[in-house]
Structure formats: structure tokens, C-alpha cells
Scaffold this motif. Structure first.
Motif, mmCIF file in Angstrom:
data_model
loop_
_atom_site.group_PDB
_atom_site.id
_atom_site.type_symbol
_atom_site.label_atom_id
_atom_site.label_comp_id
_atom_site.label_asym_id
_atom_site.label_seq_id
_atom_site.Cartn_x
_atom_site.Cartn_y
_atom_site.Cartn_z
ATOM 1 N N MET A 155 0.427 -1.173 -0.217
ATOM 2 C CA MET A 155 0.002 -0.284 0.450
ATOM 3 C C MET A 155 0.525 1.217 -0.378
ATOM 4 N N ARG A 156 0.550 2.061 -0.915
ATOM 5 C CA ARG A 156 1.220 2.919 -0.933
ATOM 6 C C ARG A 156 0.697 4.059 0.774
ATOM 7 N N GLY A 157 1.814 5.443 0.615
ATOM 8 C CA GLY A 157 1.191 6.048 2.337
ATOM 9 C C GLY A 157 0.716 6.789 1.873
ATOM 10 N N ALA A 158 0.299 7.582 0.734
ATOM 11 C CA ALA A 158 -0.966 8.420 0.673
ATOM 12 C C ALA A 158 -2.074 7.334 1.141
ATOM 13 N N HIS A 159 -2.270 6.380 0.384
ATOM 14 C CA HIS A 159 -3.773 5.343 1.223
ATOM 15 C C HIS A 159 -3.446 5.621 1.935
ATOM 16 N N ARG A 160 -2.558 4.861 3.012
ATOM 17 C CA ARG A 160 -2.844 5.003 4.666
ATOM 18 C C ARG A 160 -3.543 5.806 5.056
ATOM 19 N N ASP A 161 -2.886 7.025 4.472
ATOM 20 C CA ASP A 161 -2.951 9.077 5.107
ATOM 21 C C ASP A 161 -4.079 8.920 5.033
ATOM 22 N N MET A 162 -5.511 8.144 4.028
ATOM 23 C CA MET A 162 -6.057 8.216 3.649
ATOM 24 C C MET A 162 -7.745 7.930 4.879
ATOM 25 N N LEU A 163 -6.645 7.237 5.445
ATOM 26 C CA LEU A 163 -7.888 7.086 6.557
ATOM 27 C C LEU A 163 -7.513 7.889 8.272
ATOM 28 N N LEU A 164 -8.460 8.874 8.150
ATOM 29 C CA LEU A 164 -8.428 9.474 8.846
ATOM 30 C C LEU A 164 -8.355 8.902 10.464
ATOM 31 N N ALA A 166 -8.739 10.260 14.615
ATOM 32 C CA ALA A 166 -9.756 11.119 16.043
ATOM 33 C C ALA A 166 -9.334 10.472 16.639
ATOM 34 N N GLN A 167 -9.475 10.812 18.087
ATOM 35 C CA GLN A 167 -10.040 10.254 19.459
ATOM 36 C C GLN A 167 -11.087 10.638 20.084
ATOM 37 N N THR A 168 -11.678 12.099 19.554
ATOM 38 C CA THR A 168 -12.959 12.589 19.826
ATOM 39 C C THR A 168 -14.071 12.579 18.490
ATOM 40 N N PRO A 169 -14.929 12.603 18.625
ATOM 41 C CA PRO A 169 -15.659 13.333 17.283
ATOM 42 C C PRO A 169 -15.505 14.442 17.405
ATOM 43 N N GLU A 170 -15.596 15.236 18.405
ATOM 44 C CA GLU A 170 -15.225 16.986 17.797
ATOM 45 C C GLU A 170 -14.022 17.277 16.666
ATOM 46 N N GLN A 171 -12.745 16.741 16.568
ATOM 47 C CA GLN A 171 -11.850 16.357 16.220
ATOM 48 C C GLN A 171 -12.074 15.281 15.054
ATOM 49 N N LEU A 172 -12.934 14.541 14.795
ATOM 50 C CA LEU A 172 -13.411 13.837 13.585
ATOM 51 C C LEU A 172 -13.702 14.496 12.993
ATOM 52 N N ILE A 173 -15.553 15.372 13.347
ATOM 53 C CA ILE A 173 -15.768 15.469 12.452
ATOM 54 C C ILE A 173 -15.354 16.911 10.863
ATOM 55 N N ALA A 174 -13.898 17.643 12.419
ATOM 56 C CA ALA A 174 -12.863 18.551 11.988
ATOM 57 C C ALA A 174 -12.479 17.900 10.350
ATOM 58 N N ARG A 175 -11.730 16.549 10.205
ATOM 59 C CA ARG A 175 -10.974 16.295 9.896
ATOM 60 C C ARG A 175 -11.920 15.512 8.349
ATOM 61 N N MET A 176 -13.092 15.344 8.769
ATOM 62 C CA MET A 176 -13.598 14.991 7.771
ATOM 63 C C MET A 176 -13.917 15.863 6.600
ATOM 64 N N ARG A 177 -14.426 16.941 7.540
ATOM 65 C CA ARG A 177 -14.909 18.670 6.816
ATOM 66 C C ARG A 177 -13.706 18.876 5.635
ATOM 67 N N ASP A 178 -12.186 18.991 6.230
ATOM 68 C CA ASP A 178 -11.051 19.227 5.569
ATOM 69 C C ASP A 178 -10.559 18.679 4.972
ATOM 70 N N TYR A 179 -10.548 16.792 4.699
ATOM 71 C CA TYR A 179 -10.500 15.945 3.733
ATOM 72 C C TYR A 179 -10.703 17.051 2.348
ATOM 73 N N ARG A 180 -9.555 16.071 1.412
ATOM 74 C CA ARG A 180 -8.977 15.987 0.158
ATOM 75 C C ARG A 180 -9.083 14.417 -0.861
ATOM 76 N N ALA A 181 -9.661 13.951 -1.132
ATOM 77 C CA ALA A 181 -9.130 12.769 -1.248
ATOM 78 C C ALA A 181 -7.595 12.912 -2.101
ATOM 79 N N PRO A 182 -6.514 12.364 -2.067
ATOM 80 C CA PRO A 182 -5.555 12.281 -2.982
ATOM 81 C C PRO A 182 -5.898 11.608 -4.328
ATOM 82 N N ASN A 183 -5.321 11.976 -5.340
ATOM 83 C CA ASN A 183 -4.792 11.531 -6.733
ATOM 84 C C ASN A 183 -3.897 10.714 -6.607
ATOM 85 N N VAL A 184 -3.920 9.575 -6.264
ATOM 86 C CA VAL A 184 -2.617 8.508 -6.204
ATOM 87 C C VAL A 184 -2.968 7.369 -7.209
#
Length: 193
Positions: A155-164, A166-184
Motif C-alpha cells: 500500500m502507498r503511504g498516501a493511501h494509508r493517510d486516506m484513513l483519517l 481521531a480520538q474525539t467526535p469533534e476532531q473527527l468531524i473537523a478532519r472529515m470536513r477538511d478532507y481532500r482525496a489524493p490523486n495517487v
């Protein structure tokens, strides 16, 4: 994000923190105006998540195969419970309705559902975020194994990094809102690092 699909246990697990996290996430989704898509059960972490979202006035869509209606005790308190013919139909409808995917603690079904949508993301079938809510380190060993998969060239590291993660629901929602899929590209040439 209009809706998030959450995969999680129909059992509650041994630690109260799992139940608390499911309840916190359900309430947060409702307060943030994000609809919940989940497996439609009224028991375990699934029930805690749905109950919290319903109690907070959120949109909740439960999707459950007919043969699991009695086994998983379908949630009768939902305004939108969809009974489908198979697990394949359940997962396809969940994926269609959701703008992102989250796994909380759960068993083999939770892992299978997460890995399927993550695979689809890796192959470019969708650009939706896939995430783990890693309560009390529940997924630490899985994440170590996934790092091993990268180290061994499967697996490529970029694909590993696709899996966000988080330890709290608030962190989780923030990271999901900021997510941009890599083109790899998925495939790794022999000898490539």
C-alpha cells in the motif's frame, strides 16, 4: 457534509468509553446538522448512537437486511428505517446516501464495512473521507498493522493517510470536513519505494 455513515458494534463492548463515544457522536451529528446513516439496530453501540441522534433531533436513516431485523433488533424509533434484502444491498445504500464514513469500535462486520469503503476510495470509486474514531486506543494495533502493510510495499503511504484517525467526535468531524482525496495511483511498481 450532509450525511455520515457510521459503522460500529451491535454489542456495547467492555469499556464504558465506547458507549459514551457513540452517544457523543450521535448528539454531535444532530447538533451540526449532519444526518446519520447506520445499520438500523437498536442494541449495542448502534443503539446508543441512533438514540442520541434521535433525541437531539437529528436525521437518522437505519438500513438493515430483512434477515437481521429480529437478530439485531431493528430500531423501531426511527422515522426512516429501510429494510433491504441483503448485506450487499445494505452497504450499497449506505454508501450511496453518505458523504463520508466512520468506524467506531466494533467487530468483524465493522471492519469489513470500513475496509470495503476504504478500498473503493483507494481505487478512486469515490472521494469521500473514511475515518476511525479511535476510542481509548481501540484501533492502535490495526493502525500498526496497516503501517506494516505500507512498509512491506502493499500500500502507498498516501493511501494509508486516506484513513483519517481521531480520538474525539469533534476532531473527527473537523478532519472529515477538511478532507481532500489524493490523486495517487494504487499500483506500486516492483522495487518502487
Amino acid at each position: 457534509m450532509r450525511r455520515i455513515c457510521v459503522f460500529l458494534g451491535s454489542n456495547a463492548g467492555r469499556r464504558p468509553a465506547y458507549f459514551d463515544a457513540a452517544t457523543a457522536l450521535g448528539g454531535l451529528l444532530a447538533r451540526e446538522g449532519i444526518g446519520l446513516v447506520y445499520g438500523g439496530a437498536s442494541v449495542g453501540l448502534m443503539g446508543a448512537l441512533a438514540n442520541a441522534a434521535v433525541e437531539a433531533g437529528g436525521e437518522v436513516i437505519g438500513i438493515i437486511p430483512q434477515r437481521l431485523v429480529e437478530k439485531e433488533i431493528a430500531h423501531k424509533g426511527l422515522s426512516d428505517l429501510r429494510v433491504v434484502g441483503s448485506m450487499h444491498e445494505r452497504k450499497a445504500l449506505m454508501a450511496e446516501l453518505a458523504d463520508g464514513f466512520v468506524a467506531l469500535p466494533g467487530g468483524i462486520g465493522t471492519l469489513e464495512e470500513l475496509f470495503e469503503v476504504w478500498t473503493w476510495a483507494q481505487l478512486g470509486s469515490h472521494g469521500k473521507p473514511c475515518a476511525l474514531l479511535n476510542i481509548d486506543g481501540y484501533y492502535d494495533r490495526l493502525l500498526s498493522f496497516v503501517d506494516h502493510v505500507v512498509d512491506e510495499g502493499f500500500m502507498r503511504g498516501a493511501h494509508r493517510d486516506m484513513l483519517l484517525v481521531a480520538q474525539t467526535p469533534e476532531q473527527l468531524i473537523a478532519r472529515m470536513r477538511d478532507y481532500r482525496a489524493p490523486n495517487v495511483v494504487k499500483w506500486i511498481a516492483h522495487g518502487e519505494r
